[in-house]
Design a protein around this motif. Structure first.
Motif, PDB file in Angstrom:
ATOM      1  N   LEU A   6       0.846  -1.182   0.000  1.00  0.00           N
ATOM      2  CA  LEU A   6       0.000   0.000   0.000  1.00  0.00           C
ATOM      3  C   LEU A   6       0.885   1.237   0.000  1.00  0.00           C
ATOM      4  N   HIS A   7       0.482   2.228  -0.766  1.00  0.00           N
ATOM      5  CA  HIS A   7       1.185   3.510  -0.832  1.00  0.00           C
ATOM      6  C   HIS A   7       0.165   4.606  -0.614  1.00  0.00           C
ATOM      7  N   GLY A   8       0.559   5.653   0.109  1.00  0.00           N
ATOM      8  CA  GLY A   8      -0.399   6.725   0.283  1.00  0.00           C
ATOM      9  C   GLY A   8       0.114   7.891   1.087  1.00  0.00           C
ATOM     10  N   PHE A   9      -0.855   8.698   1.522  1.00  0.00           N
ATOM     11  CA  PHE A   9      -0.565   9.976   2.150  1.00  0.00           C
ATOM     12  C   PHE A   9      -1.421  10.152   3.396  1.00  0.00           C
ATOM     13  N   VAL A  10      -0.820  10.801   4.404  1.00  0.00           N
ATOM     14  CA  VAL A  10      -1.500  11.077   5.658  1.00  0.00           C
ATOM     15  C   VAL A  10      -1.563  12.595   5.820  1.00  0.00           C
ATOM     16  N   ASN A  11      -2.764  13.116   6.036  1.00  0.00           N
ATOM     17  CA  ASN A  11      -2.985  14.554   6.208  1.00  0.00           C
ATOM     18  C   ASN A  11      -3.323  14.865   7.648  1.00  0.00           C
ATOM     19  N   GLY A  12      -3.063  16.112   8.043  1.00  0.00           N
ATOM     20  CA  GLY A  12      -3.386  16.577   9.383  1.00  0.00           C
ATOM     21  C   GLY A  12      -2.143  17.122  10.054  1.00  0.00           C
ATOM     22  N   LYS A  13      -2.167  17.149  11.369  1.00  0.00           N
ATOM     23  CA  LYS A  13      -0.980  17.554  12.138  1.00  0.00           C
ATOM     24  C   LYS A  13      -0.124  16.298  12.321  1.00  0.00           C
ATOM     25  N   VAL A  14       0.727  16.044  11.313  1.00  0.00           N
ATOM     26  CA  VAL A  14       1.487  14.796  11.294  1.00  0.00           C
ATOM     27  C   VAL A  14       2.991  15.025  11.149  1.00  0.00           C
ATOM     28  N   GLN A  15       3.410  16.283  11.172  1.00  0.00           N
ATOM     29  CA  GLN A  15       4.844  16.578  11.167  1.00  0.00           C
ATOM     30  C   GLN A  15       5.201  17.257  12.484  1.00  0.00           C
ATOM     31  N   GLY A  16       6.370  16.900  13.003  1.00  0.00           N
ATOM     32  CA  GLY A  16       6.808  17.463  14.270  1.00  0.00           C
ATOM     33  C   GLY A  16       6.146  16.834  15.480  1.00  0.00           C
ATOM     34  N   VAL A  17       5.529  15.662  15.286  1.00  0.00           N
ATOM     35  CA  VAL A  17       4.838  14.981  16.390  1.00  0.00           C
ATOM     36  C   VAL A  17       5.299  13.526  16.528  1.00  0.00           C
TER      37      VAL A  17
END
Length: 91
Positions: A6-17
């Protein structure tokens, strides 16, 4: 059991956490192969392959992520197996 990718993308507050590192830890625990990386637009991109049950388990975990993450959307598509060995955080 069959192997899937599976390949994909995660959106939201997902960097720096701690999202990428936590994803790698989960993938290692599930004995998956692939990678995870931050994108310039604030999303996280992930590719994971392995036994279907384990891949689906990580896909479900991505919906929540680590405690400080605020995931708003996960979009995944099945891809041909890539033949990757190990799971890494890409920079």
């Amino acid at each position: 059991m069959a192997r899937i990718c599976l390949h994909g993308f995660v959106n939201g507050k997902v960097q720096g956490v701690y999202y990428r590192q936590s994803t790698q830890e989960q993938a290692d625990h599930l004995e998956l192969d692939g990678w995870v990386r931050n994108l310039a637009d604030g999303r996280v991109e992930v590719l994971m392959e392995g036994e279907e049950e384990a891949v689906r388990a990580l896909a479900a975990w991505l919906e929540q992520g680590p405690p400080d993450a605020q995931v708003t959307e996960v979009v995944l598509q099945e891809q041909p197996l890539q033949g990757i060995t190990g799971f890494i955080v890409r920079r």
